[in-house]
Design a protein around this motif. Structure first.
Motif, short mmCIF file in Angstrom:
data_model
loop_
_atom_site.label_atom_id
_atom_site.label_comp_id
_atom_site.label_asym_id
_atom_site.label_seq_id
_atom_site.Cartn_x
_atom_site.Cartn_y
_atom_site.Cartn_z
N GLU A 20 0.85 -1.19 0.00
CA GLU A 20 0.00 0.00 0.00
C GLU A 20 0.89 1.24 0.00
N PRO A 21 0.71 2.15 -0.96
CA PRO A 21 1.57 3.33 -1.00
C PRO A 21 1.31 4.26 0.17
N ALA A 22 2.32 5.02 0.50
CA ALA A 22 2.18 6.00 1.57
C ALA A 22 1.16 7.06 1.19
N GLU A 23 0.45 7.56 2.15
CA GLU A 23 -0.51 8.64 1.92
C GLU A 23 0.18 9.98 2.11
N PRO A 24 -0.25 11.06 1.45
CA PRO A 24 -1.31 11.01 0.46
C PRO A 24 -0.81 10.51 -0.88
N LEU A 25 -1.71 10.00 -1.69
CA LEU A 25 -1.36 9.60 -3.04
C LEU A 25 -1.00 10.83 -3.86
N THR A 26 -0.21 10.62 -4.88
CA THR A 26 0.11 11.69 -5.82
C THR A 26 -0.23 11.23 -7.23
N PHE A 27 -0.36 12.18 -8.12
CA PHE A 27 -0.66 11.89 -9.53
C PHE A 27 0.50 12.42 -10.36
N GLY A 28 1.14 11.56 -11.11
CA GLY A 28 2.25 11.99 -11.95
C GLY A 28 2.26 11.25 -13.27
N TRP A 29 2.99 11.80 -14.24
CA TRP A 29 3.04 11.24 -15.58
C TRP A 29 4.39 10.63 -15.92
N THR A 30 5.39 10.90 -15.12
CA THR A 30 6.74 10.46 -15.47
C THR A 30 7.19 9.30 -14.59
N GLN A 31 8.33 8.73 -14.95
CA GLN A 31 8.92 7.63 -14.18
C GLN A 31 9.76 8.11 -13.01
N TYR A 32 9.76 9.42 -12.77
CA TYR A 32 10.56 10.01 -11.69
C TYR A 32 9.62 10.65 -10.67
N ASP A 33 9.68 10.20 -9.44
CA ASP A 33 8.78 10.71 -8.40
C ASP A 33 8.94 12.22 -8.25
N GLY A 34 7.79 12.91 -8.21
CA GLY A 34 7.80 14.35 -7.99
C GLY A 34 8.28 15.18 -9.15
N HIS A 35 8.42 14.59 -10.33
CA HIS A 35 8.94 15.31 -11.49
C HIS A 35 7.85 15.47 -12.54
N GLY A 36 7.69 16.68 -13.03
CA GLY A 36 6.74 16.91 -14.10
C GLY A 36 5.37 17.32 -13.62
N PRO A 37 4.43 17.45 -14.53
CA PRO A 37 3.09 17.93 -14.20
C PRO A 37 2.28 16.89 -13.44
N GLY A 38 1.12 17.32 -12.97
CA GLY A 38 0.21 16.43 -12.25
C GLY A 38 -1.14 16.36 -12.93
N GLU A 39 -2.19 16.25 -12.14
CA GLU A 39 -3.53 16.03 -12.71
C GLU A 39 -4.08 17.25 -13.42
N GLU A 40 -3.37 18.38 -13.35
CA GLU A 40 -3.88 19.57 -14.04
C GLU A 40 -3.97 19.36 -15.55
N LEU A 41 -3.23 18.39 -16.10
CA LEU A 41 -3.34 18.13 -17.53
C LEU A 41 -4.73 17.63 -17.92
N LEU A 42 -5.49 17.16 -16.95
CA LEU A 42 -6.84 16.66 -17.22
C LEU A 42 -7.89 17.76 -17.14
N GLU A 43 -7.51 18.94 -16.67
CA GLU A 43 -8.34 20.14 -16.72
C GLU A 43 -9.63 20.01 -15.91
N GLN A 44 -9.52 19.59 -14.66
CA GLN A 44 -10.61 19.58 -13.69
C GLN A 44 -11.86 18.85 -14.20
N PRO A 45 -11.72 17.61 -14.55
CA PRO A 45 -12.88 16.86 -15.05
C PRO A 45 -13.79 16.39 -13.92
N ASP A 46 -15.04 16.12 -14.27
CA ASP A 46 -15.96 15.47 -13.33
C ASP A 46 -15.90 13.95 -13.48
N THR A 47 -15.59 13.49 -14.70
CA THR A 47 -15.53 12.05 -14.96
C THR A 47 -14.26 11.75 -15.74
#
Length: 220
Positions: A20-47
């Motif tokens: 189980e990963p440590a909390e809080p979870l993070t959202f990332g796109w790259t293979q390097y922890d904490g590097h690059g953009p996050g969920e903002e690329l999805l532009e605040q979706p509801d679904t």
């Protein structure tokens, strides 16, 4: 001899350390922890819909933000483990299935998503000529498509095969598709996507492998 995606990804899932990963979870796109953009690329979706959710962390992360977050993965092993870890999270849904079959059924049922994404997932391992029209059908108007994977090896583009059980193992193989950012832009535009932004993000150490990150929108 078999081209069996489910068998390959079940083998992969069984080899992933199940912690189980440590909390809080993070959202990332790259293979390097904490590097690059996050969920903002999805532009605040509801679904949202993740193609190839793997451990299920991204789905759980978005659900905890209040998104109705669905993931589809061909591996029964990965699906069972994701449900065990995150099935209690309100709004998180984990489905087992082949992505094109899932998208076809979803489109036929009139299901639409504000964002569809893939983080080193199924979009890398599915023929874009088959997949992208189905993604278009399942995206809401102006919905976002975003995905990431390794950049193409220079001079090696298009479909590529790899043995999933090693060179001494069972003859089990899979395919993946690799293109330059410019080629991805052309492919997406040809399939009717707009506002395409495809680029390679450098690794924290520029000598290491970067990450291809692609964003696009469905038209009005």
């Amino acid at each position: 001899m078999s081209h069996d995606l489910e068998t390959y990804w079940n083998r992969y899932g069984e080899g992933v350390k199940d912690e189980e990963p440590a909390e809080p979870l993070t959202f990332g796109w790259t293979q390097y922890d904490g590097h690059g953009p996050g969920e903002e690329l999805l532009e605040q979706p509801d679904t949202t819909l993740e193609l190839g959710f793997g451990r299920g962390r991204n789905v759980a992360y978005l659900a905890r933000k209040g998104v109705r977050a669905t993931g589809v993965d061909i591996s029964g092993v990965q699906c069972e483990r994701a449900r065990e870890r995150y099935g209690h999270v309100p709004g998180a849904r984990f489905e087992q299935g082949e992505v094109c079959q899932y998208l076809t059924a979803a489109a036929d049922d009139g299901e639409r998503f504000d964002a569809i994404y893939s983080v080193w997932g199924a979009l890398w391992f599915t023929d874009p000529e088959r997949l992208l029209p189905l993604v278009r059908r399942c995206l809401a108007h102006r919905g976002a498509l975003a995905f990431s994977n390794a950049p193409a090896v220079p001079g090696s583009y298009g479909v590529q095969g790899m043995y999933g059980a090693g060179f001494k193992g069972r003859r089990l193989w899979i395919y993946r598709w690799a293109y330059t950012p410019e080629d991805w832009t052309e492919i997406l535009q040809r399939h009717g996507f707009v506002d395409v932004d495809a680029r390679v993000l450098e690794a924290p150490d520029p000598e290491n492998v970067g990450t291809l990150i692609v964003r696009a929108r469905a038209p009005h």
